[in-house]
Design a protein around this motif. Structure first.
Motif, PDB file in Angstrom:
ATOM      1  N   VAL A   5       0.857  -1.174   0.000  1.00  0.00           N
ATOM      2  CA  VAL A   5       0.000   0.000   0.000  1.00  0.00           C
ATOM      3  C   VAL A   5       0.899   1.231   0.000  1.00  0.00           C
ATOM      4  CG1 VAL A   5      -0.215   0.049   2.522  1.00  0.00           C
ATOM      5  CG2 VAL A   5      -1.955   1.108   1.120  1.00  0.00           C
ATOM      6  N   ASN A   6       0.500   2.234  -0.738  1.00  0.00           N
ATOM      7  CA  ASN A   6       1.261   3.471  -0.804  1.00  0.00           C
ATOM      8  C   ASN A   6       0.645   4.469   0.174  1.00  0.00           C
ATOM      9  OD1 ASN A   6       2.447   5.915  -1.411  1.00  0.00           O
ATOM     10  ND2 ASN A   6       2.486   5.533  -3.603  1.00  0.00           N
ATOM     11  N   LEU A   7       1.366   4.771   1.228  1.00  0.00           N
ATOM     12  CA  LEU A   7       0.884   5.686   2.260  1.00  0.00           C
ATOM     13  C   LEU A   7       1.492   7.081   2.143  1.00  0.00           C
ATOM     14  CD1 LEU A   7       1.003   3.260   5.323  1.00  0.00           C
ATOM     15  CD2 LEU A   7      -1.000   3.954   4.004  1.00  0.00           C
ATOM     16  N   ASN A  17       9.285   6.064   3.652  1.00  0.00           N
ATOM     17  CA  ASN A  17       9.951   4.791   3.342  1.00  0.00           C
ATOM     18  C   ASN A  17      10.052   3.869   4.553  1.00  0.00           C
ATOM     19  OD1 ASN A  17      10.443   5.275   0.565  1.00  0.00           O
ATOM     20  ND2 ASN A  17      12.051   6.706   1.148  1.00  0.00           N
ATOM     21  N   SER A  18       9.362   4.221   5.624  1.00  0.00           N
ATOM     22  CA  SER A  18       9.403   3.416   6.850  1.00  0.00           C
ATOM     23  C   SER A  18       8.545   2.168   6.702  1.00  0.00           C
ATOM     24  CB  SER A  18       8.874   4.222   8.035  1.00  0.00           C
ATOM     25  OG  SER A  18       9.654   5.367   8.262  1.00  0.00           O
ATOM     26  N   PRO A  19       9.014   1.062   7.264  1.00  0.00           N
ATOM     27  CA  PRO A  19       8.164  -0.134   7.280  1.00  0.00           C
ATOM     28  C   PRO A  19       6.900   0.134   8.094  1.00  0.00           C
ATOM     29  CG  PRO A  19      10.426  -0.660   7.914  1.00  0.00           C
ATOM     30  CD  PRO A  19      10.313   0.827   7.863  1.00  0.00           C
ATOM     31  N   LEU A  23       5.906   2.279  11.706  1.00  0.00           N
ATOM     32  CA  LEU A  23       5.026   3.447  11.744  1.00  0.00           C
ATOM     33  C   LEU A  23       4.127   3.459  12.972  1.00  0.00           C
ATOM     34  CD1 LEU A  23       4.033   3.764   7.992  1.00  0.00           C
ATOM     35  CD2 LEU A  23       5.508   5.307   9.319  1.00  0.00           C
ATOM     36  N   VAL A  24       3.781   2.304  13.478  1.00  0.00           N
ATOM     37  CA  VAL A  24       2.934   2.220  14.667  1.00  0.00           C
ATOM     38  C   VAL A  24       3.586   2.950  15.849  1.00  0.00           C
ATOM     39  CG1 VAL A  24       2.935   0.320  16.362  1.00  0.00           C
ATOM     40  CG2 VAL A  24       1.260   0.376  14.604  1.00  0.00           C
TER      41      VAL A  24
END
Length: 74
Positions: A5-7, A17-19, A23-24
């Motif tokens: 998915v592109n966030l 570019n973070s996994p 991100l959580v």
């Protein structure tokens, strides 16, 4: 099958570019449109420091549920 998915549209460029697993734990300011002052407001008002905290917040979850139920009711 991997899912991608592109966030980029919802993330600050420094976090694009973070996994997703990282991100959580990223600060709420990693979300596009939340600056440091707003992130501090979330922290002071609700104890929200990370994207995960925001997602788990009772008020946010209630608001999302109310929106979904209202959409179904229409």
């Amino acid at each position: 099958m991997p899912v991608t998915v592109n966030l980029d549209a919802v993330l600050d460029p420094d976090f694009q570019n973070s996994p997703i697993t990282d991100l959580v734990n990223a600060p709420t300011s990693a979300l596009s449109g939340i600056d440091e002052a707003q992130a501090e407001g979330l922290r002071l008002a609700f104890g929200i420091e990370t994207i995960g905290d925001l997602a788990d917040n009772t008020f946010v979850r209630a608001a999302v549920a109310i929106r979904a139920l209202a959409d179904v009711a229409q």
